[in-house]
Design a protein around this motif. Structure first.
Motif, short mmCIF file in Angstrom:
data_model
loop_
_atom_site.label_atom_id
_atom_site.label_comp_id
_atom_site.label_asym_id
_atom_site.label_seq_id
_atom_site.Cartn_x
_atom_site.Cartn_y
_atom_site.Cartn_z
N SER A 1 0.80 -1.22 0.00
CA SER A 1 0.00 0.00 0.00
C SER A 1 0.83 1.27 0.00
CB SER A 1 -0.93 0.01 1.22
OG SER A 1 -0.16 -0.03 2.41
N SER A 2 2.03 1.23 0.62
CA SER A 2 2.77 2.48 0.81
C SER A 2 4.08 2.56 0.05
CB SER A 2 3.07 2.66 2.30
OG SER A 2 3.91 1.62 2.76
N SER A 3 4.61 1.46 -0.43
CA SER A 3 5.91 1.50 -1.08
C SER A 3 5.82 2.19 -2.43
CB SER A 3 6.46 0.08 -1.27
OG SER A 3 7.64 0.13 -2.04
N GLY A 4 6.75 3.07 -2.68
CA GLY A 4 6.79 3.74 -3.98
C GLY A 4 7.27 2.83 -5.08
N ILE A 5 7.67 1.61 -4.72
CA ILE A 5 8.19 0.67 -5.71
C ILE A 5 7.07 0.13 -6.58
CG2 ILE A 5 9.36 -1.56 -5.98
CD1 ILE A 5 10.72 -0.94 -3.31
N VAL A 6 5.85 0.02 -6.03
CA VAL A 6 4.74 -0.54 -6.78
C VAL A 6 4.25 0.49 -7.79
CG1 VAL A 6 2.45 -1.55 -6.64
CG2 VAL A 6 4.09 -1.90 -4.78
N ARG A 7 4.37 0.18 -9.03
CA ARG A 7 4.00 1.12 -10.08
C ARG A 7 2.53 0.93 -10.46
NH1 ARG A 7 9.28 0.75 -14.07
NH2 ARG A 7 10.76 1.54 -12.55
N PRO A 8 1.84 2.02 -10.81
CA PRO A 8 0.43 1.92 -11.16
C PRO A 8 0.17 0.94 -12.29
CG PRO A 8 1.06 4.21 -10.83
CD PRO A 8 2.32 3.40 -10.79
N SER A 9 1.07 0.85 -13.26
CA SER A 9 0.86 0.00 -14.42
C SER A 9 0.75 -1.47 -14.06
CB SER A 9 2.00 0.20 -15.43
OG SER A 9 3.24 -0.16 -14.84
N THR A 10 1.28 -1.87 -12.89
CA THR A 10 1.23 -3.28 -12.52
C THR A 10 -0.06 -3.65 -11.80
OG1 THR A 10 2.26 -2.92 -10.36
CG2 THR A 10 3.74 -3.31 -12.24
N LYS A 11 -0.83 -2.65 -11.37
CA LYS A 11 -2.02 -2.94 -10.58
C LYS A 11 -3.11 -3.64 -11.39
CE LYS A 11 -1.22 0.87 -7.36
NZ LYS A 11 -1.73 2.14 -6.82
N LYS A 12 -3.09 -3.52 -12.70
CA LYS A 12 -4.13 -4.12 -13.52
C LYS A 12 -3.95 -5.63 -13.65
CE LYS A 12 -1.68 -3.24 -17.89
NZ LYS A 12 -1.74 -2.55 -19.18
N TYR A 13 -2.79 -6.12 -13.26
CA TYR A 13 -2.54 -7.55 -13.36
C TYR A 13 -2.98 -8.27 -12.10
CZ TYR A 13 0.37 -6.37 -17.35
OH TYR A 13 0.83 -5.90 -18.54
N HIS A 14 -3.63 -9.39 -12.30
CA HIS A 14 -3.93 -10.28 -11.18
C HIS A 14 -2.61 -10.83 -10.66
CE1 HIS A 14 -5.23 -14.04 -9.21
NE2 HIS A 14 -6.31 -13.36 -8.93
N ALA A 15 -2.58 -11.21 -9.38
CA ALA A 15 -1.34 -11.66 -8.76
C ALA A 15 -0.68 -12.80 -9.54
CB ALA A 15 -1.60 -12.09 -7.32
N SER A 16 -1.46 -13.78 -9.93
CA SER A 16 -0.88 -14.93 -10.65
C SER A 16 -0.37 -14.52 -12.02
CB SER A 16 -1.91 -16.05 -10.80
OG SER A 16 -3.05 -15.60 -11.53
N GLU A 17 -1.05 -13.58 -12.66
CA GLU A 17 -0.60 -13.09 -13.96
C GLU A 17 0.71 -12.31 -13.81
OE1 GLU A 17 -4.75 -12.43 -16.42
OE2 GLU A 17 -4.16 -10.92 -14.93
N TYR A 18 0.82 -11.59 -12.73
CA TYR A 18 2.05 -10.83 -12.47
C TYR A 18 3.23 -11.78 -12.30
CZ TYR A 18 5.45 -7.97 -9.92
OH TYR A 18 6.61 -7.34 -9.52
N ILE A 19 3.02 -12.86 -11.57
CA ILE A 19 4.09 -13.85 -11.37
C ILE A 19 4.46 -14.51 -12.69
CG2 ILE A 19 4.65 -16.07 -10.31
CD1 ILE A 19 3.05 -15.19 -7.88
N GLN A 20 3.46 -14.88 -13.47
CA GLN A 20 3.73 -15.52 -14.76
C GLN A 20 4.51 -14.60 -15.69
OE1 GLN A 20 -0.06 -16.80 -16.33
NE2 GLN A 20 -0.43 -18.21 -14.63
N LYS A 21 4.10 -13.35 -15.74
CA LYS A 21 4.80 -12.39 -16.60
C LYS A 21 6.23 -12.17 -16.11
CE LYS A 21 4.59 -7.65 -18.34
NZ LYS A 21 3.86 -6.36 -18.32
N SER A 22 6.40 -12.08 -14.80
CA SER A 22 7.74 -11.88 -14.23
C SER A 22 8.63 -13.09 -14.47
CB SER A 22 7.64 -11.59 -12.73
OG SER A 22 6.89 -10.43 -12.48
N CYS A 23 8.05 -14.28 -14.32
CA CYS A 23 8.82 -15.51 -14.49
C CYS A 23 9.33 -15.69 -15.92
CB CYS A 23 7.99 -16.73 -14.08
SG CYS A 23 7.83 -16.96 -12.29
N LYS A 24 8.61 -15.13 -16.87
CA LYS A 24 9.05 -15.22 -18.26
C LYS A 24 10.36 -14.49 -18.50
CE LYS A 24 4.47 -15.82 -20.33
NZ LYS A 24 3.43 -15.21 -21.22
#
Length: 201
Positions: A27-50
């Motif tokens: 909620s507070s870290s500036g590291i989390v970018r707005p563009s990543t919020k649209k991804y579901h958690a599992s989709e984020y992991i899959q995209k990152s793992c690629k």
């Protein structure tokens, strides 16, 4: 040989705080970018793992952490490093048991003892890395912290490679040891990829 039990106790206490820090970081870290919020958690992991060298292993090892990782790159790196540490620690225990087998020939015995020592060092280095990453924060010391973590995880990878390279005996034991150590080396590689991504933000 490093004091594994002492290090594991330290890790246990660190893990107690992991769940409490997750909500605040997301909620507070500036590291989390707005563009990543649209991804579901599992989709984020899959995209990152690629982006890693071992996407399938990456997905399988991190899937159960998706609700905690959400889309936070620091927690993603921390979870990957925790998986690498836990698996390396388990592998160390297996290798230690195998090294005590009286049916080993001299070459197998020598190779296993070398691997026990190398993987013990790898456990120690990954534990240090986890602790440093857990407490890392953006600020004047961030770059130094990341450099230390990257150095330690790279050293763990070198230890794993040394074990495989120096195991000169042939046969089933070599195949077994290589399979065990190759897995932890790949998990450490995945963790290092995410550490590098986090450090570059």
């Amino acid at each position: 040989m490093k004091n594994i039990l002492h290090l594991c106790r330290n890790l246990f206490f660190l893990c107690i705080f992991l769940s409490s820090m997750i909500t605040n970081q997301v909620s507070s870290s500036g590291i989390v970018r707005p563009s990543t919020k649209k991804y579901h958690a599992s989709e984020y992991i899959q995209k990152s793992c690629k982006k890693t060298l071992y996407p399938d292993l990456c997905n399988k090892s991190l899937a159960k952490y998706s609700t905690k990782i959400k889309t936070n790159p620091k927690i993603l790196a921390t979870a990957a490093l925790l998986v690498a540490f836990n698996t390396t620690q388990s592998t160390y225990k297996i290798l230690k048991i195998l090294s005590r087998n009286r049916a080993l020939n001299p070459g197998e015995k020598e190779g296993l003892l070398e691997c026990v020592e190398e993987v013990s060092d790898s456990v120690y280095e990954l534990q240090k890395s986890f602790k440093e990453l857990f407490f890392s924060r953006k600020g004047p010391k961030f770059e130094l912290q990341m450099n230390d973590i990257q150095t330690w995880v790279s050293a763990a990878l070198t230890d794993d490679d040394t074990c495989m390279d120096d195991f000169r005996a042939n046969g089933r034991m070599k195949i077994l040891v290589r399979g065990l150590v190759l897995r932890i080396a790949r998990l450490s590689s995945v963790a290092l990829s995410f550490i590098n991504m986090y450090a570059a933000l």
